[in-house]
Design a protein around this motif. Structure first.
Motif, PDB file in Angstrom:
ATOM      1  N   LEU A 153     -10.844  -1.826   5.349  1.00  0.00           N
ATOM      2  CA  LEU A 153     -10.435  -1.094   6.549  1.00  0.00           C
ATOM      3  C   LEU A 153     -11.023  -1.717   7.815  1.00  0.00           C
ATOM      4  O   LEU A 153     -10.356  -1.773   8.858  1.00  0.00           O
ATOM      5  CB  LEU A 153     -10.886   0.360   6.435  1.00  0.00           C
ATOM      6  N   LEU A 154     -12.269  -2.206   7.719  1.00  0.00           N
ATOM      7  CA  LEU A 154     -12.993  -2.631   8.912  1.00  0.00           C
ATOM      8  C   LEU A 154     -13.037  -4.136   9.147  1.00  0.00           C
ATOM      9  O   LEU A 154     -13.416  -4.576  10.238  1.00  0.00           O
ATOM     10  CB  LEU A 154     -14.431  -2.095   8.854  1.00  0.00           C
ATOM     11  N   TYR A 161     -20.509  -3.517  15.665  1.00  0.00           N
ATOM     12  CA  TYR A 161     -20.571  -2.286  14.877  1.00  0.00           C
ATOM     13  C   TYR A 161     -19.227  -2.062  14.186  1.00  0.00           C
ATOM     14  O   TYR A 161     -18.359  -2.933  14.201  1.00  0.00           O
ATOM     15  CB  TYR A 161     -20.961  -1.114  15.779  1.00  0.00           C
ATOM     16  N   ALA A 162     -19.040  -0.906  13.590  1.00  0.00           N
ATOM     17  CA  ALA A 162     -17.908  -0.690  12.690  1.00  0.00           C
ATOM     18  C   ALA A 162     -16.544  -0.909  13.336  1.00  0.00           C
ATOM     19  O   ALA A 162     -15.669  -1.559  12.748  1.00  0.00           O
ATOM     20  CB  ALA A 162     -17.977   0.724  12.104  1.00  0.00           C
ATOM     21  N   THR A 163     -16.351  -0.373  14.541  1.00  0.00           N
ATOM     22  CA  THR A 163     -15.022  -0.478  15.167  1.00  0.00           C
ATOM     23  C   THR A 163     -15.077  -1.172  16.528  1.00  0.00           C
ATOM     24  O   THR A 163     -14.221  -0.943  17.375  1.00  0.00           O
ATOM     25  CB  THR A 163     -14.366   0.913  15.310  1.00  0.00           C
ATOM     26  N   VAL A 189     -25.208  -3.610   0.025  1.00  0.00           N
ATOM     27  CA  VAL A 189     -23.899  -3.933   0.591  1.00  0.00           C
ATOM     28  C   VAL A 189     -23.673  -5.450   0.655  1.00  0.00           C
ATOM     29  O   VAL A 189     -22.774  -5.903   1.363  1.00  0.00           O
ATOM     30  CB  VAL A 189     -23.722  -3.318   1.993  1.00  0.00           C
ATOM     31  N   GLU A 190     -24.456  -6.211  -0.088  1.00  0.00           N
ATOM     32  CA  GLU A 190     -24.305  -7.666  -0.073  1.00  0.00           C
ATOM     33  C   GLU A 190     -22.889  -8.130  -0.404  1.00  0.00           C
ATOM     34  O   GLU A 190     -22.397  -9.093   0.214  1.00  0.00           O
ATOM     35  CB  GLU A 190     -25.312  -8.322  -1.022  1.00  0.00           C
ATOM     36  N   THR A 194     -18.702  -7.231   5.955  1.00  0.00           N
ATOM     37  CA  THR A 194     -18.548  -6.449   7.187  1.00  0.00           C
ATOM     38  C   THR A 194     -19.543  -5.300   7.225  1.00  0.00           C
ATOM     39  O   THR A 194     -20.188  -5.049   8.256  1.00  0.00           O
ATOM     40  CB  THR A 194     -17.110  -5.903   7.309  1.00  0.00           C
ATOM     41  N   LEU A 195     -19.688  -4.610   6.112  1.00  0.00           N
ATOM     42  CA  LEU A 195     -20.639  -3.502   6.047  1.00  0.00           C
ATOM     43  C   LEU A 195     -22.065  -4.016   6.218  1.00  0.00           C
ATOM     44  O   LEU A 195     -22.884  -3.393   6.914  1.00  0.00           O
ATOM     45  CB  LEU A 195     -20.508  -2.749   4.718  1.00  0.00           C
ATOM     46  N   ALA A 196     -22.360  -5.141   5.595  1.00  0.00           N
ATOM     47  CA  ALA A 196     -23.702  -5.721   5.688  1.00  0.00           C
ATOM     48  C   ALA A 196     -24.027  -6.119   7.124  1.00  0.00           C
ATOM     49  O   ALA A 196     -25.146  -5.886   7.613  1.00  0.00           O
ATOM     50  CB  ALA A 196     -23.815  -6.925   4.761  1.00  0.00           C
TER      51      ALA A 196
END
Length: 224
Positions: A153-154, A161-163, A189-190, A194-196
């Motif tokens: 999604l991201l 940051y996320a968005t 989250v490796e 994107t999350l990492a």
């Protein structure tokens, strides 16, 4: 902007538990808004959430619960939206409709598709009905499935940051989930770049670091 004086006529009360990821995301919102509040611990493992006095505040027997004078709100999503409308600076939702929808999606994935599957009553029930190995498999599957969805999604819309390059609603839900899964279940989250990346950015900000579970008044003292 810090809200004091006329904006906050009485100190808000936040009933929470140090390890609650739902409470974690609310603390970040309060920090971002610069709102002073009284932290009232509710010990979940000891069952304090079912004490008659607390059940009067939240009949569901869950945390967090926010008390703002005569107003009582008992769901983290609702609490955060209430705070954002009452104390609009800085905003937790972007003006851009697409980015706003993305923020809602991230918050929904975390709050409805990941977090409930790792709640203490749920994982205790799984272990009672099966065994510890099945419990761990259940947690891993729920979290990794959710992370994979969030990564897709991201990946094409994130910034620092996320968005984007501003902190919004999605970031509050994301950081609390990632931190909680790392500490409680040793799930990192490796595999999700994107999350990492976002998580590393959060650690640079005091409003996030001050909200981490280990820094809360009811957190146990570190082992020496």
């Amino acid at each position: 902007m810090a809200y004091t004086g006329e904006e906050v006529k009485h100190k808000l009360k936040l009933y929470s538990y140090w390890r609650s990821s739902c409470g974690h995301r609310v603390r970040i919102a309060l920090n971002l808004k610069g709102i002073e509040y009284e932290y009232i611990p509710v010990n979940l493992p000891k069952g304090e959430q079912f004490h008659p006095d607390f059940m009067k505040i939240n009949p569901m027997g869950t945390v967090p619960a926010l008390v703002d004078g005569d107003v009582v709100i008992t769901d983290s999503f609702a609490i955060i939206m209430y705070l954002d409308e009452k104390y609009p600076e800085p905003p937790l939702l972007p003006r851009d409709l697409h980015k706003r929808a993305l923020n809602y999606q991230v918050a929904s994935i975390v709050s409805s598709s990941i977090q409930p599957h790792q709640n203490l009553p749920v994982i205790r029930y799984i272990e009672e009905k099966t065994n510890a190995e099945e419990k761990i498999a259940w947690i891993n599957n729920a979290i990794r499935k959710g992370y994979a969805a969030l990564e897709k999604l991201l990946v094409n819309c994130s910034g620092k940051y996320a968005t984007g390059d501003e902190i919004y609603l999605a970031d509050l839900f994301l950081v609390a989930q990632i931190h909680g899964a790392m500490i409680k279940f040793k799930i990192g989250v490796e595999p999700y770049p994107t999350l990492a990346k976002c998580y590393e950015s959060y650690k640079e900000l005091s409003v996030f670091e001050d909200a981490v579970p280990a820094k809360q008044p009811d957190a146990p003292a570190p082992m020496i």
